[in-house]
Design an enzyme around this catalytic site. Structure first.
Site, short mmCIF file in Angstrom:
data_model
loop_
_atom_site.label_atom_id
_atom_site.label_comp_id
_atom_site.label_asym_id
_atom_site.label_seq_id
_atom_site.Cartn_x
_atom_site.Cartn_y
_atom_site.Cartn_z
N ASP A 1 49.12 22.66 44.41
CA ASP A 1 48.24 23.35 45.35
C ASP A 1 46.88 23.20 45.08
OD1 ASP A 1 48.04 24.78 42.73
OD2 ASP A 1 48.24 26.65 43.70
N ASP B 1 44.98 31.79 32.78
CA ASP B 1 43.69 31.74 33.06
C ASP B 1 42.82 33.00 32.59
OD1 ASP B 1 45.19 32.90 35.32
OD2 ASP B 1 43.78 32.38 36.73
N SER C 1 50.36 34.10 40.42
CA SER C 1 49.31 35.02 41.04
C SER C 1 49.78 35.71 42.20
CB SER C 1 47.93 34.73 40.76
OG SER C 1 47.80 33.43 41.69
#
Length: 120
Positions: A1, A77, A108
């Protein structure tokens, strides 16, 4: 992505010495969270920040050896942004992104995909 800019590797090659020589740096990122087309213009401009943006970045082997034993399986992250990991170290990021997000799936759950996809 993640799609990379034609100068993605050149960008990292040109900032590697900075990362290797400055112990106050955590990473070099290819991403600018404020990189909307209307807000950026200088491909040479770099910013020093205490926020880890992710989305295409490099760290030193020394940092990896420090963090690898406790690296989380998900939301790494956010984990990397925590003071315990960051330890006051900074991130260098470009004014103009060298990576581009186009994904809509992941750990996420595409929470910020609409915003991320607006950044050029």
């Amino acid at each position: 992505d993640l799609q990379i800019a034609p100068d993605f590797f050149e960008f990292f090659a040109s900032t590697l010495t900075m990362l290797d020589q400055d112990d106050t740096l955590l990473t070099i990122s290819a991403w600018n969270d404020n990189g909307m087309k209307s807000l950026v213009k200088d491909p040479q401009q770099l910013f020093r920040s205490d926020f880890f943006p992710g989305l295409g970045w490099m760290m030193t082997r020394k940092l990896w050896e420090e963090l690898a034993p406790k690296w989380p399986k998900a939301y790494w992250d956010d984990w990397l942004r925590e003071p315990k990991q960051r330890q006051g170290r900074h991130i260098i990021r470009p004014e103009i992104c060298r990576s581009f997000h186009f994904g809509s799936h992941g750990v996420s759950n595409a929470q910020y995909s609409q915003y991320l996809n607006s950044i050029q």
